[in-house]
Design a protein around this motif. Structure first.
Motif, PDB file in Angstrom:
ATOM      1  N   GLU A  12       0.828  -1.205   0.000  1.00 16.02           N
ATOM      2  CA  GLU A  12       0.000   0.000   0.000  1.00 16.02           C
ATOM      3  C   GLU A  12       0.865   1.260   0.000  1.00 16.02           C
ATOM      4  OE1 GLU A  12      -3.977  -1.527   2.419  1.00 16.02           O
ATOM      5  OE2 GLU A  12      -2.204  -0.857   3.524  1.00 16.02           O
ATOM      6  N   ARG A  13       1.953   1.235   0.759  1.00 15.22           N
ATOM      7  CA  ARG A  13       2.861   2.386   0.795  1.00 15.22           C
ATOM      8  C   ARG A  13       3.503   2.595  -0.579  1.00 15.22           C
ATOM      9  NH1 ARG A  13       2.667   6.454   3.704  1.00 15.22           N
ATOM     10  NH2 ARG A  13       2.865   5.312   5.680  1.00 15.22           N
ATOM     11  N   TYR A  14       3.890   1.488  -1.203  1.00 13.02           N
ATOM     12  CA  TYR A  14       4.498   1.567  -2.542  1.00 13.02           C
ATOM     13  C   TYR A  14       3.523   2.226  -3.520  1.00 13.02           C
ATOM     14  CZ  TYR A  14       6.448  -0.001  -7.010  1.00 13.02           C
ATOM     15  OH  TYR A  14       6.943  -0.037  -8.291  1.00 13.02           O
ATOM     16  N   ARG A  15       2.265   1.805  -3.499  1.00 14.59           N
ATOM     17  CA  ARG A  15       1.261   2.384  -4.399  1.00 14.59           C
ATOM     18  C   ARG A  15       1.075   3.865  -4.098  1.00 14.59           C
ATOM     19  NH1 ARG A  15       1.170   0.883  -8.792  1.00 14.59           N
ATOM     20  NH2 ARG A  15      -0.436   2.481  -8.971  1.00 14.59           N
ATOM     21  N   GLN A  16       1.062   4.226  -2.827  1.00 15.05           N
ATOM     22  CA  GLN A  16       0.911   5.635  -2.460  1.00 15.05           C
ATOM     23  C   GLN A  16       2.061   6.457  -3.023  1.00 15.05           C
ATOM     24  OE1 GLN A  16       2.268   6.823   1.256  1.00 15.05           O
ATOM     25  NE2 GLN A  16       1.080   8.713   1.387  1.00 15.05           N
ATOM     26  N   LEU A  17       3.277   5.954  -2.884  1.00 13.32           N
ATOM     27  CA  LEU A  17       4.452   6.676  -3.359  1.00 13.32           C
ATOM     28  C   LEU A  17       4.442   6.824  -4.880  1.00 13.32           C
ATOM     29  CD1 LEU A  17       7.182   5.043  -1.073  1.00 13.32           C
ATOM     30  CD2 LEU A  17       6.226   7.359  -0.872  1.00 13.32           C
ATOM     31  N   VAL A  18       4.048   5.758  -5.571  1.00 10.09           N
ATOM     32  CA  VAL A  18       3.997   5.814  -7.037  1.00 10.09           C
ATOM     33  C   VAL A  18       2.953   6.828  -7.505  1.00 10.09           C
ATOM     34  CG1 VAL A  18       3.341   4.509  -9.108  1.00 10.09           C
ATOM     35  CG2 VAL A  18       4.900   3.500  -7.447  1.00 10.09           C
ATOM     36  N   GLU A  19       1.771   6.787  -6.910  1.00  8.68           N
ATOM     37  CA  GLU A  19       0.722   7.725  -7.303  1.00  8.68           C
ATOM     38  C   GLU A  19       1.120   9.168  -6.991  1.00  8.68           C
ATOM     39  OE1 GLU A  19      -1.898   7.111  -9.084  1.00  8.68           O
ATOM     40  OE2 GLU A  19      -1.372   4.990  -9.154  1.00  8.68           O
ATOM     41  N   THR A  20       1.762   9.376  -5.858  1.00 10.19           N
ATOM     42  CA  THR A  20       2.214  10.720  -5.493  1.00 10.19           C
ATOM     43  C   THR A  20       3.291  11.201  -6.454  1.00 10.19           C
ATOM     44  OG1 THR A  20       1.742  10.285  -3.153  1.00 10.19           O
ATOM     45  CG2 THR A  20       3.168  12.155  -3.649  1.00 10.19           C
ATOM     46  N   ALA A  21       4.157  10.279  -6.892  1.00 12.86           N
ATOM     47  CA  ALA A  21       5.200  10.636  -7.860  1.00 12.86           C
ATOM     48  C   ALA A  21       4.583  11.090  -9.174  1.00 12.86           C
ATOM     49  CB  ALA A  21       6.129   9.445  -8.086  1.00 12.86           C
ATOM     50  N   TRP A  22       3.551  10.389  -9.633  1.00 15.75           N
ATOM     51  CA  TRP A  22       2.864  10.805 -10.863  1.00 15.75           C
ATOM     52  C   TRP A  22       2.259  12.202 -10.705  1.00 15.75           C
ATOM     53  CZ3 TRP A  22       4.076   8.813 -15.169  1.00 15.75           C
ATOM     54  CH2 TRP A  22       4.244   7.437 -15.370  1.00 15.75           C
ATOM     55  N   GLN A  23       1.651  12.451  -9.562  1.00 13.01           N
ATOM     56  CA  GLN A  23       1.048  13.764  -9.303  1.00 13.01           C
ATOM     57  C   GLN A  23       2.113  14.859  -9.307  1.00 13.01           C
ATOM     58  OE1 GLN A  23      -1.040  13.370  -5.585  1.00 13.01           O
ATOM     59  NE2 GLN A  23      -2.401  11.756  -6.349  1.00 13.01           N
ATOM     60  N   LEU A  24       3.237  14.563  -8.692  1.00 13.04           N
ATOM     61  CA  LEU A  24       4.318  15.538  -8.614  1.00 13.04           C
ATOM     62  C   LEU A  24       4.859  15.882  -9.998  1.00 13.04           C
ATOM     63  CD1 LEU A  24       6.281  17.204  -6.892  1.00 13.04           C
ATOM     64  CD2 LEU A  24       7.676  15.142  -6.610  1.00 13.04           C
ATOM     65  N   ILE A  25       5.058  14.870 -10.823  1.00 16.17           N
ATOM     66  CA  ILE A  25       5.541  15.113 -12.184  1.00 16.17           C
ATOM     67  C   ILE A  25       4.517  15.894 -12.986  1.00 16.17           C
ATOM     68  CG2 ILE A  25       6.180  14.008 -14.366  1.00 16.17           C
ATOM     69  CD1 ILE A  25       7.305  11.686 -12.750  1.00 16.17           C
ATOM     70  N   GLY A  26       3.241  15.547 -12.827  1.00 15.31           N
ATOM     71  CA  GLY A  26       2.185  16.242 -13.561  1.00 15.31           C
ATOM     72  C   GLY A  26       2.118  17.715 -13.220  1.00 15.31           C
ATOM     73  N   GLU A  27       2.411  18.054 -11.966  1.00 17.53           N
ATOM     74  CA  GLU A  27       2.323  19.449 -11.522  1.00 17.53           C
ATOM     75  C   GLU A  27       3.611  20.231 -11.756  1.00 17.53           C
ATOM     76  OE1 GLU A  27       1.260  19.214  -7.427  1.00 17.53           O
ATOM     77  OE2 GLU A  27      -0.623  18.151  -7.818  1.00 17.53           O
ATOM     78  N   GLU A  28       4.760  19.574 -11.582  1.00 15.27           N
ATOM     79  CA  GLU A  28       6.024  20.305 -11.586  1.00 15.27           C
ATOM     80  C   GLU A  28       7.040  19.819 -12.620  1.00 15.27           C
ATOM     81  OE1 GLU A  28       7.626  20.704  -7.627  1.00 15.27           O
ATOM     82  OE2 GLU A  28       5.628  20.640  -6.729  1.00 15.27           O
ATOM     83  N   GLY A  29       6.739  18.717 -13.312  1.00 14.16           N
ATOM     84  CA  GLY A  29       7.662  18.211 -14.314  1.00 14.16           C
ATOM     85  C   GLY A  29       8.608  17.154 -13.750  1.00 14.16           C
ATOM     86  N   THR A  30       9.231  16.383 -14.657  1.00 18.00           N
ATOM     87  CA  THR A  30      10.095  15.285 -14.254  1.00 18.00           C
ATOM     88  C   THR A  30      11.311  15.743 -13.471  1.00 18.00           C
ATOM     89  OG1 THR A  30       9.410  14.135 -16.279  1.00 18.00           O
ATOM     90  CG2 THR A  30      11.294  13.227 -15.103  1.00 18.00           C
ATOM     91  N   GLU A  31      11.846  16.910 -13.815  1.00 16.85           N
ATOM     92  CA  GLU A  31      13.062  17.386 -13.149  1.00 16.85           C
ATOM     93  C   GLU A  31      12.843  17.634 -11.662  1.00 16.85           C
ATOM     94  OE1 GLU A  31      16.078  17.517 -14.448  1.00 16.85           O
ATOM     95  OE2 GLU A  31      15.174  16.625 -16.228  1.00 16.85           O
ATOM     96  N   ALA A  32      11.594  17.889 -11.277  1.00 16.03           N
ATOM     97  CA  ALA A  32      11.296  18.161  -9.861  1.00 16.03           C
ATOM     98  C   ALA A  32      11.229  16.890  -9.021  1.00 16.03           C
ATOM     99  CB  ALA A  32       9.973  18.919  -9.752  1.00 16.03           C
ATOM    100  N   LEU A  33      11.225  15.743  -9.692  1.00 20.09           N
ATOM    101  CA  LEU A  33      11.064  14.488  -8.965  1.00 20.09           C
ATOM    102  C   LEU A  33      12.384  14.012  -8.367  1.00 20.09           C
ATOM    103  CD1 LEU A  33       9.145  12.175  -8.204  1.00 20.09           C
ATOM    104  CD2 LEU A  33       9.844  11.027 -10.315  1.00 20.09           C
ATOM    105  N   THR A  34      12.490  14.095  -7.061  1.00 20.55           N
ATOM    106  CA  THR A  34      13.624  13.540  -6.322  1.00 20.55           C
ATOM    107  C   THR A  34      13.054  12.694  -5.191  1.00 20.55           C
ATOM    108  OG1 THR A  34      13.749  15.375  -4.748  1.00 20.55           O
ATOM    109  CG2 THR A  34      15.007  15.607  -6.809  1.00 20.55           C
ATOM    110  N   LEU A  35      13.869  11.823  -4.633  1.00 19.89           N
ATOM    111  CA  LEU A  35      13.383  10.996  -3.542  1.00 19.89           C
ATOM    112  C   LEU A  35      13.028  11.843  -2.321  1.00 19.89           C
ATOM    113  CD1 LEU A  35      15.712   7.856  -3.730  1.00 19.89           C
ATOM    114  CD2 LEU A  35      13.529   8.282  -4.842  1.00 19.89           C
ATOM    115  N   GLY A  36      13.797  12.900  -2.090  1.00 18.43           N
ATOM    116  CA  GLY A  36      13.515  13.781  -0.969  1.00 18.43           C
ATOM    117  C   GLY A  36      12.200  14.523  -1.153  1.00 18.43           C
TER     118      GLY A  36
END
Length: 207
Positions: A12-36
């Motif tokens: 469940e945590r993995y799915r949450q992280l993946v979905e949040t990553a998609w949201q982050l990229i959609g809003e701010e672009g791929t370059e904004a995606l870091t683990l932190g």
């Protein structure tokens, strides 16, 4: 009385992280995606994110895997219920591919560009593309002359699918135009080599 929040399972945590990553990229672009940044947006500590993905490249690979799984699920479901004709199977492949790209929007080109920058991730991408091509060969070959479709033709189809899908995602053409053009290309690819009907086959009378 304070209600204790249920602890998420690892899956469940993995799915949450993946979905949040998609949201982050959609809003701010791929370059904004870091683990932190993902940890911050997900409300967890960095070690939790590192435990699931280890590196940014690992996270990008997970996103591409998630995208591929969605695309396959969409296509498989449609293939199970469509009529067994070339027209319908081609329509399913075209619509499934284009709609999956449209669902993710501008995120997919950024992910694919990032994958291409890493030999390891490019290999993963190629592996999934090869699997998609073999699936298309399997469902389309029964309608081809001699039940054979060349590998070169299938890679050409994939290139067209990518180009048309991304053009639709950028608003250069409509989703319907992308699907219709891809369906037409798939039908033409499958029927290549089929001999035109003779006058006798068409019911024409000589003399």
């Amino acid at each position: 009385m304070t209600q204790t929040r249920r602890r998420l399972s690892r899956e469940e945590r993995y799915r949450q992280l993946v979905e949040t990553a998609w949201q982050l990229i959609g809003e701010e672009g791929t370059e904004a995606l870091t683990l932190g940044r993902l940890a911050e947006r997900s409300g967890v500590t960095k070690p939790v994110v590192y435990d699931h993905f280890e590196t940014r490249l690992g996270l990008l690979a997970a996103l591409y895997k998630d995208y591929d799984a969605r695309q396959n699920a969409l296509m498989d479901q449609a293939l199970r219920t469509c009529a067994p004709t070339l027209a319908e199977v081609s329509r399913v492949i075209a619509s499934s591919y284009v709609r999956c790209v449209m669902r993710q929007g501008r995120e997919i080109p950024g992910i694919i560009a990032a994958l291409a920058g890493s030999p390891q991730l490019e290999e993963i991408k190629r592996e999934y593309e090869s699997a998609f091509i073999e699936k298309c060969r399997c469902v389309l070959s029964p309608y081809a002359p001699g039940h054979k479709i060349s590998t070169a033709s299938l890679w050409g189809m994939l290139g067209a699918a990518n180009g048309l899908s991304y053009a639709a995602a950028q608003g250069e053409i409509s989703t319907a135009q992308a699907e219709d053009e891809l369906r037409t290309l798939i039908v033409a690819m499958v029927e290549r080599g089929r001999k035109p009907a003779s006058g006798k086959d068409r019911g024409e009378k000589g003399g």
